[in-house]
Design a protein around this motif. Structure first.
Motif, PDB file in Angstrom:
ATOM      1  N   ASP A  46       0.815  -1.223   0.000  1.00  0.00           N
ATOM      2  CA  ASP A  46       0.000   0.000   0.000  1.00  0.00           C
ATOM      3  C   ASP A  46       0.846   1.270   0.000  1.00  0.00           C
ATOM      4  O   ASP A  46       0.334   2.352  -0.276  1.00  0.00           O
ATOM      5  N   ALA A  47       2.135   1.129   0.350  1.00  0.00           N
ATOM      6  CA  ALA A  47       2.980   2.326   0.483  1.00  0.00           C
ATOM      7  C   ALA A  47       3.795   2.602  -0.774  1.00  0.00           C
ATOM      8  O   ALA A  47       4.688   3.450  -0.745  1.00  0.00           O
ATOM      9  N   ILE A  48       3.464   1.918  -1.872  1.00  0.00           N
ATOM     10  CA  ILE A  48       4.320   1.957  -3.063  1.00  0.00           C
ATOM     11  C   ILE A  48       4.555   3.371  -3.597  1.00  0.00           C
ATOM     12  O   ILE A  48       5.656   3.694  -4.047  1.00  0.00           O
ATOM     13  N   ASP A  49       3.553   4.235  -3.505  1.00  0.00           N
ATOM     14  CA  ASP A  49       3.730   5.580  -4.072  1.00  0.00           C
ATOM     15  C   ASP A  49       4.000   6.645  -3.015  1.00  0.00           C
ATOM     16  O   ASP A  49       3.933   7.843  -3.297  1.00  0.00           O
ATOM     17  N   LYS A  50       4.296   6.209  -1.796  1.00  0.00           N
ATOM     18  CA  LYS A  50       4.579   7.186  -0.734  1.00  0.00           C
ATOM     19  C   LYS A  50       6.036   7.622  -0.775  1.00  0.00           C
ATOM     20  O   LYS A  50       6.901   6.898  -1.256  1.00  0.00           O
ATOM     21  N   MET A  51       6.270   8.809  -0.225  1.00  0.00           N
ATOM     22  CA  MET A  51       7.650   9.281  -0.076  1.00  0.00           C
ATOM     23  C   MET A  51       8.196   8.727   1.256  1.00  0.00           C
ATOM     24  O   MET A  51       7.427   8.525   2.197  1.00  0.00           O
ATOM     25  N   PRO A  52       9.506   8.522   1.354  1.00  0.00           N
ATOM     26  CA  PRO A  52      10.075   8.002   2.602  1.00  0.00           C
ATOM     27  C   PRO A  52       9.691   8.834   3.832  1.00  0.00           C
ATOM     28  O   PRO A  52       9.494   8.294   4.915  1.00  0.00           O
ATOM     29  N   SER A  53       9.537  10.154   3.635  1.00  0.00           N
ATOM     30  CA  SER A  53       9.188  11.007   4.780  1.00  0.00           C
ATOM     31  C   SER A  53       7.784  10.721   5.308  1.00  0.00           C
ATOM     32  O   SER A  53       7.452  11.106   6.429  1.00  0.00           O
ATOM     33  N   ASP A  54       6.955  10.048   4.492  1.00  0.00           N
ATOM     34  CA  ASP A  54       5.595   9.725   4.939  1.00  0.00           C
ATOM     35  C   ASP A  54       5.526   8.376   5.648  1.00  0.00           C
ATOM     36  O   ASP A  54       4.449   7.947   6.052  1.00  0.00           O
TER      37      ASP A  54
END
Lengths: 258, 260
Positions: free
Chosen positions: B149-157
């Motif tokens: 689910d985190a595939i398009d998140k930025m590392p800061s998120d």
């Protein structure tokens, strides 16, 4: 207990020169090694060039205005008010524009590259890239140095145009001169030997800004404090390099053109 | 015979097992501080070796010498039978592709999304061109660490645990044969630490990796280890399985195990 070894300052300085030469060699080796990172290069051109346009534009405009306002009384006292467009264009295009814009870019771009890569070093991202088998010089350094080498001249040309336009507006505050007449005088007063050496030296300014920013970032220490130090020393060193390159460029230009 | 000599003798090459990492008399100092003093170690294929030690005992330096991030002052480090110190840049690069290194912070590239982080080693290191295959591998590796689910998140998120898992996924995406974990559970809550430790075991079973796990987390050592080495002031002072060390009467060993 073994005594702490104190390395003399000159040896540290020589060591640092050696490291910088090694970094330069690495850059050129990777530049011609193939596998150029086009997408990163375009991204850096956008970050470095487009995002600096407003700052460069405002500064150049103000410089153009201020120069005309400062020059006007002196030129009038010599009875040479009609020479104002020529004086401004030659001084701006040859010297003031490239150096001021170079210094602004050193402040904005070298610090940003130094801080970005320094922060990547502190958070082990550079090591992660290295141990994964990827080449951080190829991915991070080559696109940044090439982008600064191309975008600083572009910004310089843009800054020259905006500065000269600022001069036109400033001249019209006290006198009246048409846009057409002003720029006809500006263009007539400039020739190849004014424009080309200025453009070439901004390529070297851009290279110095990118190189110093990348080197300072790559060689920063591990603590968070070192990110600030990397950014700060990148600005100071790049600014100094701009004056050194400018002094050398003036000598070469004088020999070749005057 | 001292304890260290006994450990060195135990570490003599075993003919019946395939040794993937062989370290002999490794020395490393920073200035006048000797961090590693004649360290010897071997890692068998498929084994999870935990190196326990207090902060500053030289654990991270040890694994950085294995991947060539640090150059040893003496001794030898052989990985897959090849001496790391004598390798050319090309050989070192080829070796590093076979070794996954999980950094303490995860070391995600913070200007890239999770997807781009996963794609980076595939496109830059393995030089894959087929976007379909890249997408497939990225989806599979993220699923294996529970981060689809985190595939398009930025590392800061991402949370600390998610960053560690994403960092782990990025090292696993190129199918390494050896995994080096630098403090994989540091800074995480006990539940997330346990999840990471169990993930290390599942990676060992699923990918048949050999691993060195640097930690001072006893729960991680208990879950993930086949064998434990205790590093004290740059020297291995004890070796054994977790249960063997748990029963040890040695004061130094007991000081680790008394806290669990």
């Amino acid at each position: 207990m073994a005594e702490e070894i104190v390395v003399p300052g000159y040896k540290r300085w020589l060591g640092s020169i050696g490291d910088q030469v090694g970094f330069l060699v690495d850059f050129f080796r990777n530049l011609f090694a193939g596998g150029f990172e086009w997408s990163e290069f375009v991204r850096q051109c956008y970050e470095i060039g487009y995002r600096s346009m407003l700052l460069v534009g405002i500064t150049s405009f103000i410089m153009g205005v201020v120069l005309i306002l400062q020059l006007r009384p002196t030129m009038i006292s010599f009875g040479a008010a009609s020479m104002l467009p020529k004086t401004l264009s030659v001084s701006f295009v040859r010297e003031i524009g490239p150096v001021i814009i170079g210094i602004i870019c050193a402040g904005k771009i070298a610090s940003s590259i130094g801080a970005e890569l320094g922060s990547m070093k502190v958070t082990e991202q550079l090591d992660a890239m290295d141990v994964s088998g990827a080449n951080p010089i190829q991915y991070l350094v080559v696109p940044r140095i090439l982008a600064t080498s191309i975008m600083v001249p572009v910004l310089s040309v843009l800054g020259d145009a905006i500065g000269l336009f600022g001069g036109f507006l400033a001249l019209n505050l006290r006198d009246t001169i048409s846009f057409k007449l002003y720029f006809t005088k500006v263009i007539a007063s400039l020739d190849f030997s004014d424009f080309l050496p200025a453009l070439v030296k901004t390529i070297f300014f851009g290279f110095a800004i990118g190189f110093v920013g990348c080197y300072k970032g790559f060689t920063s220490n591990r603590g968070t404090e070192s990110v600030g130090i990397a950014a700060n020393t990148a600005v100071v060193t790049a600014s100094l390099w701009i004056f050194v390159i400018d002094a050398i460029a003036v000598q070469i230009t004088s020999l070749l053109f005057y | 015979m001292t304890e260290q000599e006994t450990i060195k003798k135990k570490q003599a090459p075993k003919s019946q097992k395939e040794v993937v990492i062989l370290i002999r008399d490794l020395k490393k100092a920073f200035g006048d501080k000797e961090v590693l003093k004649d360290i010897s170690l071997e890692l068998d294929k498929g084994e999870n070796l935990v190196v326990l030690g207090r902060s500053g005992s030289g654990k991270s330096v040890l694994i950085q010498c294995i991947v060539g991030l640090l150059k040893p002052d003496g001794g030898s480090v052989k990985v897959f039978g090849e001496d790391v110190a004598g390798m050319s840049d090309k050989q070192l690069k080829d070796l590093r592709i076979r070794i996954g290194f999980l950094f303490q912070s995860g070391a995600l590239y913070d200007s890239m999304t999770v997807r781009e982080n996963m794609e980076f080693p595939l496109t830059r290191v393995l030089k894959l061109k087929d976007q379909g295959e890249i997408d497939k591998r990225v989806a599979a590796v993220l699923e294996s660490v529970g981060l689809s689910d985190a595939i398009d998140k930025m590392p800061s998120d991402l949370s600390g645990g998610m960053r560690k898992r994403a960092g782990l996924a990025r090292t696993l995406v190129v199918d390494p044969e050896i995994m080096l974990y630098d403090e994989p559970t540091t800074g995480l809550d006990p539940i997330t630490s346990r999840e990471i430790s169990e993930l290390i075991i599942s990676i060992q079973k699923k990918n048949k990796t050999s691993s060195i796990i640097i930690t001072h987390d006893m729960e991680c050592a208990r879950i993930a280890s086949d064998r434990v080495l205790i590093l004290t002031d740059g020297e291995f002072t004890k070796e054994g399985t977790f249960d063997e060390l748990l029963k040890s009467k040695d004061k130094n060993v007991a000081s680790y195990f008394n806290i669990i």
